[in-house]
Motif scaffolding. Sequence first.
Motif, PDB file in Angstrom:
ATOM      1  N   PHE A  37       0.836  -1.192   0.000  1.00 33.22           N
ATOM      2  CA  PHE A  37       0.000   0.000   0.000  1.00 33.22           C
ATOM      3  C   PHE A  37       0.877   1.250   0.000  1.00 33.22           C
ATOM      4  CE2 PHE A  37      -2.379  -3.357   2.137  1.00 33.22           C
ATOM      5  CZ  PHE A  37      -3.545  -3.352   1.392  1.00 33.22           C
ATOM      6  N   ASP A  38       0.386   2.284  -0.620  1.00 33.31           N
ATOM      7  CA  ASP A  38       1.123   3.544  -0.698  1.00 33.31           C
ATOM      8  C   ASP A  38       0.903   4.328   0.595  1.00 33.31           C
ATOM      9  OD1 ASP A  38       2.592   5.683  -1.554  1.00 33.31           O
ATOM     10  OD2 ASP A  38       0.988   6.529  -2.800  1.00 33.31           O
ATOM     11  N   VAL A  39       1.546   3.855   1.664  1.00 32.79           N
ATOM     12  CA  VAL A  39       1.416   4.490   2.972  1.00 32.79           C
ATOM     13  C   VAL A  39       2.801   4.580   3.607  1.00 32.79           C
ATOM     14  CG1 VAL A  39      -0.931   3.619   3.331  1.00 32.79           C
ATOM     15  CG2 VAL A  39       1.026   2.275   4.129  1.00 32.79           C
ATOM     16  N   PRO A  40       2.980   5.443   4.617  1.00 33.54           N
ATOM     17  CA  PRO A  40       4.260   5.480   5.328  1.00 33.54           C
ATOM     18  C   PRO A  40       4.587   4.110   5.930  1.00 33.54           C
ATOM     19  CG  PRO A  40       2.900   7.362   5.924  1.00 33.54           C
ATOM     20  CD  PRO A  40       2.033   6.447   5.115  1.00 33.54           C
ATOM     21  N   HIS A  41       5.855   3.775   5.982  1.00 29.84           N
ATOM     22  CA  HIS A  41       6.275   2.458   6.460  1.00 29.84           C
ATOM     23  C   HIS A  41       7.480   2.618   7.372  1.00 29.84           C
ATOM     24  CE1 HIS A  41       7.266  -1.800   6.503  1.00 29.84           C
ATOM     25  NE2 HIS A  41       8.498  -1.487   6.158  1.00 29.84           N
ATOM     26  N   VAL A  42       7.435   1.917   8.487  1.00 33.15           N
ATOM     27  CA  VAL A  42       8.566   1.893   9.420  1.00 33.15           C
ATOM     28  C   VAL A  42       9.158   0.491   9.398  1.00 33.15           C
ATOM     29  CG1 VAL A  42       9.280   2.094  11.819  1.00 33.15           C
ATOM     30  CG2 VAL A  42       7.613   3.690  10.886  1.00 33.15           C
ATOM     31  N   ASP A  43      10.431   0.373   9.072  1.00 35.83           N
ATOM     32  CA  ASP A  43      11.106  -0.917   9.024  1.00 35.83           C
ATOM     33  C   ASP A  43      11.298  -1.414  10.451  1.00 35.83           C
ATOM     34  OD1 ASP A  43      12.525  -3.138   8.433  1.00 35.83           O
ATOM     35  OD2 ASP A  43      14.290  -2.122   7.659  1.00 35.83           O
ATOM     36  N   TRP A  44      10.589  -2.470  10.775  1.00 33.23           N
ATOM     37  CA  TRP A  44      10.601  -2.956  12.154  1.00 33.23           C
ATOM     38  C   TRP A  44      10.462  -4.458  12.149  1.00 33.23           C
ATOM     39  CZ3 TRP A  44       6.034  -4.979  14.666  1.00 33.23           C
ATOM     40  CH2 TRP A  44       6.227  -5.300  16.005  1.00 33.23           C
ATOM     41  N   SER A  45      11.214  -5.122  12.991  1.00 31.98           N
ATOM     42  CA  SER A  45      11.064  -6.558  13.162  1.00 31.98           C
ATOM     43  C   SER A  45      10.752  -6.828  14.621  1.00 31.98           C
ATOM     44  CB  SER A  45      12.336  -7.309  12.751  1.00 31.98           C
ATOM     45  OG  SER A  45      13.429  -6.907  13.544  1.00 31.98           O
ATOM     46  N   LEU A  46       9.943  -7.865  14.860  1.00 29.64           N
ATOM     47  CA  LEU A  46       9.613  -8.206  16.236  1.00 29.64           C
ATOM     48  C   LEU A  46      10.908  -8.431  17.022  1.00 29.64           C
ATOM     49  CD1 LEU A  46       6.640 -10.634  15.636  1.00 29.64           C
ATOM     50  CD2 LEU A  46       6.529  -8.374  16.632  1.00 29.64           C
ATOM     51  N   GLY A  47      11.009  -7.761  18.142  1.00 30.96           N
ATOM     52  CA  GLY A  47      12.237  -7.820  18.935  1.00 30.96           C
ATOM     53  C   GLY A  47      12.965  -6.503  18.905  1.00 30.96           C
ATOM     54  N   GLU A  48      12.619  -5.622  18.007  1.00 29.18           N
ATOM     55  CA  GLU A  48      13.170  -4.280  17.980  1.00 29.18           C
ATOM     56  C   GLU A  48      12.063  -3.291  18.292  1.00 29.18           C
ATOM     57  OE1 GLU A  48      14.924  -3.630  14.205  1.00 29.18           O
ATOM     58  OE2 GLU A  48      16.341  -5.284  14.372  1.00 29.18           O
ATOM     59  N   GLN A  49      12.428  -2.131  18.792  1.00 27.55           N
ATOM     60  CA  GLN A  49      11.428  -1.150  19.187  1.00 27.55           C
ATOM     61  C   GLN A  49      11.266  -0.085  18.109  1.00 27.55           C
ATOM     62  OE1 GLN A  49      11.085  -0.079  23.335  1.00 27.55           O
ATOM     63  NE2 GLN A  49      11.093   2.080  22.810  1.00 27.55           N
ATOM     64  N   PRO A  50      10.042   0.075  17.585  1.00 25.97           N
ATOM     65  CA  PRO A  50       9.827   1.081  16.548  1.00 25.97           C
ATOM     66  C   PRO A  50       9.773   2.476  17.144  1.00 25.97           C
ATOM     67  CG  PRO A  50       7.762   0.072  17.139  1.00 25.97           C
ATOM     68  CD  PRO A  50       8.819  -0.638  17.934  1.00 25.97           C
ATOM     69  N   ASP A  51      10.038   3.445  16.335  1.00 24.58           N
ATOM     70  CA  ASP A  51       9.942   4.845  16.746  1.00 24.58           C
ATOM     71  C   ASP A  51       8.878   5.489  15.877  1.00 24.58           C
ATOM     72  OD1 ASP A  51      10.278   7.374  17.683  1.00 24.58           O
ATOM     73  OD2 ASP A  51      12.171   7.754  16.641  1.00 24.58           O
ATOM     74  N   LEU A  81       8.951 -17.541  21.234  1.00 24.04           N
ATOM     75  CA  LEU A  81       8.506 -16.663  22.314  1.00 24.04           C
ATOM     76  C   LEU A  81       9.238 -15.329  22.286  1.00 24.04           C
ATOM     77  CD1 LEU A  81       8.220 -19.240  25.232  1.00 24.04           C
ATOM     78  CD2 LEU A  81       6.355 -18.138  23.997  1.00 24.04           C
ATOM     79  N   ARG A  82      10.520 -15.369  21.962  1.00 21.07           N
ATOM     80  CA  ARG A  82      11.291 -14.118  21.926  1.00 21.07           C
ATOM     81  C   ARG A  82      10.735 -13.172  20.868  1.00 21.07           C
ATOM     82  NH1 ARG A  82      15.094 -12.887  18.498  1.00 21.07           N
ATOM     83  NH2 ARG A  82      15.422 -15.081  17.922  1.00 21.07           N
ATOM     84  N   LEU A  83      10.419 -13.708  19.701  1.00 27.69           N
ATOM     85  CA  LEU A  83       9.919 -12.858  18.628  1.00 27.69           C
ATOM     86  C   LEU A  83       8.503 -12.367  18.898  1.00 27.69           C
ATOM     87  CD1 LEU A  83      11.214 -14.846  15.529  1.00 27.69           C
ATOM     88  CD2 LEU A  83      12.025 -12.634  16.317  1.00 27.69           C
ATOM     89  N   ASN A  84       7.647 -13.271  19.329  1.00 27.44           N
ATOM     90  CA  ASN A  84       6.229 -12.928  19.431  1.00 27.44           C
ATOM     91  C   ASN A  84       5.848 -12.341  20.789  1.00 27.44           C
ATOM     92  OD1 ASN A  84       5.055 -13.869  16.800  1.00 27.44           O
ATOM     93  ND2 ASN A  84       6.025 -15.766  17.436  1.00 27.44           N
ATOM     94  N   ARG A  85       6.232 -12.973  21.868  1.00 23.07           N
ATOM     95  CA  ARG A  85       5.872 -12.453  23.195  1.00 23.07           C
ATOM     96  C   ARG A  85       6.707 -11.237  23.552  1.00 23.07           C
ATOM     97  NH1 ARG A  85       7.620 -16.272  27.761  1.00 23.07           N
ATOM     98  NH2 ARG A  85       9.604 -15.330  27.127  1.00 23.07           N
ATOM     99  N   ASP A  86       8.025 -11.391  23.522  1.00 26.04           N
ATOM    100  CA  ASP A  86       8.894 -10.292  23.945  1.00 26.04           C
ATOM    101  C   ASP A  86       8.823  -9.131  22.966  1.00 26.04           C
ATOM    102  OD1 ASP A  86       9.518 -12.114  25.890  1.00 26.04           O
ATOM    103  OD2 ASP A  86      11.505 -12.611  25.089  1.00 26.04           O
ATOM    104  N   GLY A  87       8.748  -9.454  21.671  1.00 32.62           N
ATOM    105  CA  GLY A  87       8.649  -8.390  20.679  1.00 32.62           C
ATOM    106  C   GLY A  87       7.358  -7.606  20.824  1.00 32.62           C
ATOM    107  N   THR A  88       6.265  -8.299  21.142  1.00 29.52           N
ATOM    108  CA  THR A  88       4.986  -7.610  21.334  1.00 29.52           C
ATOM    109  C   THR A  88       5.038  -6.705  22.552  1.00 29.52           C
ATOM    110  OG1 THR A  88       3.706  -9.342  20.241  1.00 29.52           O
ATOM    111  CG2 THR A  88       2.533  -7.950  21.815  1.00 29.52           C
ATOM    112  N   LEU A  89       5.652  -7.152  23.627  1.00 27.59           N
ATOM    113  CA  LEU A  89       5.767  -6.312  24.826  1.00 27.59           C
ATOM    114  C   LEU A  89       6.548  -5.037  24.528  1.00 27.59           C
ATOM    115  CD1 LEU A  89       6.440  -9.007  27.579  1.00 27.59           C
ATOM    116  CD2 LEU A  89       4.330  -7.736  27.152  1.00 27.59           C
TER     117      LEU A  89
END
Length: 274
Positions: A37-51, A81-89
Amino acid sequence: MRIALTGATGIAGHAVAACLLSAGWDIVTLGRRPSRFDVPHVDWSLGEQPDVACDALVHCAFAHAPGRYRGGEGNDPAGFLRLNRDGTLRLLDAVAGAKVVFLSSRAVYGAYPPGTRLDETMPPRPDTLYGRLKAETEIVVGDRGGTSLRATGLYGPAPPGRDHKWADLFADFVAGRSILPRVATELHVCDLADAVELCLRGWTPPVLDVSDILLDRRDLLALYAEISGTDGRLPDCGDATRVSEMASTRIRALGWMPRGRAGLRSSLIEMLGF
């Protein structure tokens, strides 16, 4: 209102993005790959914190072994768990104060006997790591004032470059291969998207079941044969009495109106490109 959306390249997230954009919402997608989609995008992977600043978060992303949700941890439950649980937190911390809509699953009910009528008053009894992860995340989301949508199996048009969920089943039918009987609960991806938008527009309870039709594989294939003009051997009828359905009465009371069985034909025609 600016919506941060994860999982926009997946089956659920792609439909949610399309629905929100068509309704005029302002969206920024979060993910390892840009959405289509033609929308703003932030490169983020579960486990990193987006800004990213946002008023609401719709969290559809889920890291798992290809083609597997239950059992999606494969041989790496710790990494799962690290990707999904911890990344979601970390993600929830990054958007603290924003409204949250989390895509959960009927898998949280897990160990209830087959044929049980399920609803949100019943405590979760997950019997898989996937179900436990979803149930634990629901608690965190609820504590922050958000809503978790316990969705059943999703069908509908797939994102570009991907097959819809029944592609292999239809191919087996046309090829004359043996198909086992099965009955399952199903939900169109656009009806899930409508449920997400309902949550964004006002207050909703911490947990909502989101399910629509009970579908026998035999009936699905008979409809496919009629629409496509193909012949094949239909499987025997499945045993619907062993399927645990979610009542979904709470979300229907809030005005949610899925397409139901009456919309299955038009949905198949859209999926198949006829």
